[in-house]
Design a protein around this motif. Structure first.
Motif, PDB file in Angstrom:
ATOM      1  N   GLY A  84      -1.755 -24.430  76.775  1.00  0.00           N
ATOM      2  CA  GLY A  84      -0.757 -25.360  76.285  1.00  0.00           C
ATOM      3  C   GLY A  84       0.659 -25.104  76.753  1.00  0.00           C
ATOM      4  O   GLY A  84       1.399 -26.017  77.029  1.00  0.00           O
ATOM      5  N   TRP A  85       1.063 -23.854  76.847  1.00  0.00           N
ATOM      6  CA  TRP A  85       2.433 -23.511  77.190  1.00  0.00           C
ATOM      7  C   TRP A  85       2.440 -22.377  78.202  1.00  0.00           C
ATOM      8  O   TRP A  85       1.593 -21.497  78.167  1.00  0.00           O
ATOM      9  CB  TRP A  85       3.197 -23.072  75.938  1.00  0.00           C
ATOM     10  N   LEU A  86       3.433 -22.363  79.071  1.00  0.00           N
ATOM     11  CA  LEU A  86       3.587 -21.299  80.053  1.00  0.00           C
ATOM     12  C   LEU A  86       4.768 -20.425  79.681  1.00  0.00           C
ATOM     13  O   LEU A  86       5.729 -20.886  79.064  1.00  0.00           O
ATOM     14  CB  LEU A  86       3.832 -21.889  81.451  1.00  0.00           C
ATOM     15  N   LYS A  87       4.709 -19.166  80.085  1.00  0.00           N
ATOM     16  CA  LYS A  87       5.842 -18.268  79.866  1.00  0.00           C
ATOM     17  C   LYS A  87       7.024 -18.755  80.699  1.00  0.00           C
ATOM     18  O   LYS A  87       6.861 -19.224  81.811  1.00  0.00           O
ATOM     19  CB  LYS A  87       5.494 -16.844  80.302  1.00  0.00           C
ATOM     20  N   GLY A  98      11.891 -14.944  83.555  1.00  0.00           N
ATOM     21  CA  GLY A  98      13.035 -14.170  83.090  1.00  0.00           C
ATOM     22  C   GLY A  98      12.731 -13.432  81.805  1.00  0.00           C
ATOM     23  O   GLY A  98      11.620 -12.985  81.561  1.00  0.00           O
ATOM     24  N   SER A  99      13.721 -13.353  80.953  1.00  0.00           N
ATOM     25  CA  SER A  99      13.652 -12.586  79.711  1.00  0.00           C
ATOM     26  C   SER A  99      12.577 -13.110  78.752  1.00  0.00           C
ATOM     27  O   SER A  99      12.378 -14.313  78.625  1.00  0.00           O
ATOM     28  CB  SER A  99      15.011 -12.655  79.011  1.00  0.00           C
ATOM     29  N   PRO A 100      11.898 -12.189  78.053  1.00  0.00           N
ATOM     30  CA  PRO A 100      10.928 -12.623  77.025  1.00  0.00           C
ATOM     31  C   PRO A 100      11.617 -13.089  75.744  1.00  0.00           C
ATOM     32  O   PRO A 100      10.958 -13.356  74.751  1.00  0.00           O
ATOM     33  CB  PRO A 100      10.102 -11.362  76.785  1.00  0.00           C
ATOM     34  N   PHE A 101      12.939 -13.204  75.762  1.00  0.00           N
ATOM     35  CA  PHE A 101      13.728 -13.615  74.598  1.00  0.00           C
ATOM     36  C   PHE A 101      13.188 -14.898  73.959  1.00  0.00           C
ATOM     37  O   PHE A 101      13.182 -15.041  72.752  1.00  0.00           O
ATOM     38  CB  PHE A 101      15.182 -13.808  75.024  1.00  0.00           C
ATOM     39  N   PHE A 102      12.708 -15.821  74.783  1.00  0.00           N
ATOM     40  CA  PHE A 102      12.262 -17.116  74.271  1.00  0.00           C
ATOM     41  C   PHE A 102      11.162 -16.994  73.227  1.00  0.00           C
ATOM     42  O   PHE A 102      11.100 -17.775  72.296  1.00  0.00           O
ATOM     43  CB  PHE A 102      11.795 -18.028  75.407  1.00  0.00           C
ATOM     44  N   ARG A 103      10.293 -16.020  73.358  1.00  0.00           N
ATOM     45  CA  ARG A 103       9.193 -15.906  72.397  1.00  0.00           C
ATOM     46  C   ARG A 103       9.674 -15.526  71.006  1.00  0.00           C
ATOM     47  O   ARG A 103       9.011 -15.781  70.018  1.00  0.00           O
ATOM     48  CB  ARG A 103       8.150 -14.920  72.891  1.00  0.00           C
ATOM     49  N   ASP A 104      10.848 -14.924  70.928  1.00  0.00           N
ATOM     50  CA  ASP A 104      11.405 -14.538  69.629  1.00  0.00           C
ATOM     51  C   ASP A 104      12.189 -15.670  68.978  1.00  0.00           C
ATOM     52  O   ASP A 104      12.517 -15.602  67.805  1.00  0.00           O
ATOM     53  CB  ASP A 104      12.331 -13.327  69.785  1.00  0.00           C
ATOM     54  N   THR A 105      12.525 -16.708  69.745  1.00  0.00           N
ATOM     55  CA  THR A 105      13.396 -17.757  69.221  1.00  0.00           C
ATOM     56  C   THR A 105      12.806 -19.162  69.305  1.00  0.00           C
ATOM     57  O   THR A 105      13.389 -20.095  68.772  1.00  0.00           O
ATOM     58  CB  THR A 105      14.734 -17.760  69.985  1.00  0.00           C
ATOM     59  N   LEU A 106      11.666 -19.332  69.943  1.00  0.00           N
ATOM     60  CA  LEU A 106      11.115 -20.676  70.138  1.00  0.00           C
ATOM     61  C   LEU A 106      10.419 -21.217  68.908  1.00  0.00           C
ATOM     62  O   LEU A 106      10.070 -20.479  67.991  1.00  0.00           O
ATOM     63  CB  LEU A 106      10.140 -20.707  71.318  1.00  0.00           C
ATOM     64  N   PHE A 107      10.243 -22.524  68.909  1.00  0.00           N
ATOM     65  CA  PHE A 107       9.403 -23.170  67.916  1.00  0.00           C
ATOM     66  C   PHE A 107       8.675 -24.305  68.617  1.00  0.00           C
ATOM     67  O   PHE A 107       9.312 -25.224  69.148  1.00  0.00           O
ATOM     68  CB  PHE A 107      10.206 -23.729  66.752  1.00  0.00           C
ATOM     69  N   TYR A 108       7.369 -24.221  68.672  1.00  0.00           N
ATOM     70  CA  TYR A 108       6.522 -25.287  69.194  1.00  0.00           C
ATOM     71  C   TYR A 108       5.506 -25.619  68.116  1.00  0.00           C
ATOM     72  O   TYR A 108       4.886 -24.722  67.553  1.00  0.00           O
ATOM     73  CB  TYR A 108       5.743 -24.841  70.444  1.00  0.00           C
ATOM     74  N   GLY A 109       5.332 -26.885  67.841  1.00  0.00           N
ATOM     75  CA  GLY A 109       4.349 -27.288  66.854  1.00  0.00           C
ATOM     76  C   GLY A 109       3.493 -28.429  67.367  1.00  0.00           C
ATOM     77  O   GLY A 109       3.949 -29.236  68.176  1.00  0.00           O
ATOM     78  N   GLU A 110       2.265 -28.487  66.902  1.00  0.00           N
ATOM     79  CA  GLU A 110       1.354 -29.574  67.252  1.00  0.00           C
ATOM     80  C   GLU A 110       0.752 -30.147  65.980  1.00  0.00           C
ATOM     81  O   GLU A 110       0.499 -29.419  65.021  1.00  0.00           O
ATOM     82  CB  GLU A 110       0.232 -29.077  68.160  1.00  0.00           C
ATOM     83  N   TYR A 111       0.531 -31.462  66.004  1.00  0.00           N
ATOM     84  CA  TYR A 111      -0.033 -32.120  64.833  1.00  0.00           C
ATOM     85  C   TYR A 111      -0.877 -33.309  65.276  1.00  0.00           C
ATOM     86  O   TYR A 111      -0.383 -34.230  65.921  1.00  0.00           O
ATOM     87  CB  TYR A 111       1.094 -32.584  63.903  1.00  0.00           C
ATOM     88  N   THR A 112      -2.120 -33.279  64.967  1.00  0.00           N
ATOM     89  CA  THR A 112      -3.114 -34.336  65.196  1.00  0.00           C
ATOM     90  C   THR A 112      -3.026 -34.989  66.573  1.00  0.00           C
ATOM     91  O   THR A 112      -3.025 -36.212  66.699  1.00  0.00           O
ATOM     92  CB  THR A 112      -3.074 -35.434  64.096  1.00  0.00           C
ATOM     93  N   LYS A 133      -0.631 -17.428  71.562  1.00  0.00           N
ATOM     94  CA  LYS A 133      -0.593 -16.792  70.238  1.00  0.00           C
ATOM     95  C   LYS A 133       0.823 -16.299  69.922  1.00  0.00           C
ATOM     96  O   LYS A 133       1.019 -15.259  69.330  1.00  0.00           O
ATOM     97  CB  LYS A 133      -1.575 -15.617  70.179  1.00  0.00           C
ATOM     98  N   TRP A 134       1.826 -17.055  70.309  1.00  0.00           N
ATOM     99  CA  TRP A 134       3.211 -16.669  70.066  1.00  0.00           C
ATOM    100  C   TRP A 134       3.579 -16.919  68.613  1.00  0.00           C
ATOM    101  O   TRP A 134       3.093 -17.865  67.996  1.00  0.00           O
ATOM    102  CB  TRP A 134       4.144 -17.464  70.966  1.00  0.00           C
ATOM    103  N   PRO A 135       4.472 -16.104  68.042  1.00  0.00           N
ATOM    104  CA  PRO A 135       4.858 -16.273  66.642  1.00  0.00           C
ATOM    105  C   PRO A 135       5.453 -17.648  66.335  1.00  0.00           C
ATOM    106  O   PRO A 135       5.253 -18.175  65.246  1.00  0.00           O
ATOM    107  CB  PRO A 135       5.911 -15.181  66.408  1.00  0.00           C
ATOM    108  N   GLY A 136       6.171 -18.247  67.266  1.00  0.00           N
ATOM    109  CA  GLY A 136       6.825 -19.530  67.029  1.00  0.00           C
ATOM    110  C   GLY A 136       5.966 -20.742  67.316  1.00  0.00           C
ATOM    111  O   GLY A 136       6.433 -21.872  67.207  1.00  0.00           O
ATOM    112  N   TYR A 137       4.718 -20.543  67.667  1.00  0.00           N
ATOM    113  CA  TYR A 137       3.817 -21.664  67.928  1.00  0.00           C
ATOM    114  C   TYR A 137       2.891 -21.851  66.738  1.00  0.00           C
ATOM    115  O   TYR A 137       2.339 -20.881  66.222  1.00  0.00           O
ATOM    116  CB  TYR A 137       2.964 -21.420  69.180  1.00  0.00           C
ATOM    117  N   GLN A 138       2.726 -23.089  66.302  1.00  0.00           N
ATOM    118  CA  GLN A 138       1.787 -23.328  65.208  1.00  0.00           C
ATOM    119  C   GLN A 138       1.200 -24.733  65.269  1.00  0.00           C
ATOM    120  O   GLN A 138       1.794 -25.643  65.830  1.00  0.00           O
ATOM    121  CB  GLN A 138       2.449 -23.089  63.862  1.00  0.00           C
ATOM    122  N   VAL A 139       0.043 -24.850  64.693  1.00  0.00           N
ATOM    123  CA  VAL A 139      -0.626 -26.136  64.567  1.00  0.00           C
ATOM    124  C   VAL A 139      -0.524 -26.548  63.106  1.00  0.00           C
ATOM    125  O   VAL A 139      -0.907 -25.800  62.219  1.00  0.00           O
ATOM    126  CB  VAL A 139      -2.117 -26.038  64.980  1.00  0.00           C
TER     127      VAL A 139
END
Length: 73
Positions: free
Chosen positions: A13-16, A19-33, A46-52
């Protein structure tokens, strides 16, 4: 949210970002239906800011009417 995702969408679904891995600590991606051949979230990142989201109440503040000031009933 509630989008048709063709088979162009990879299972992850998403690519890294480069550069810096900073984005994984600050991103928010969500999916719904989502629907379509690329919609399965079983192999997503399986990033902390990604959720279904499973329930409509969880996503109501992300719909366009919230951003434009419409009242949600």
């Amino acid at each position: 949210m509630q989008s048709f995702l063709s088979n162009v969408v990879q299972p992850e679904g998403w690519l890294k970002w480069k550069g810096s891995p900073f984005f994984r600590d600050t991103l928010f991606y969500g999916e719904y239906t989502n629907s379509g051949p690329g919609a399965s979230s079983l192999s997503r990142v399986k990033w902390p800011g990604y959720q279904v989201f499973k329930k409509s109440g969880q996503v109501k503040n992300f719909f366009f009417f919230f951003f434009f000031g419409y009242k949600v009933r």
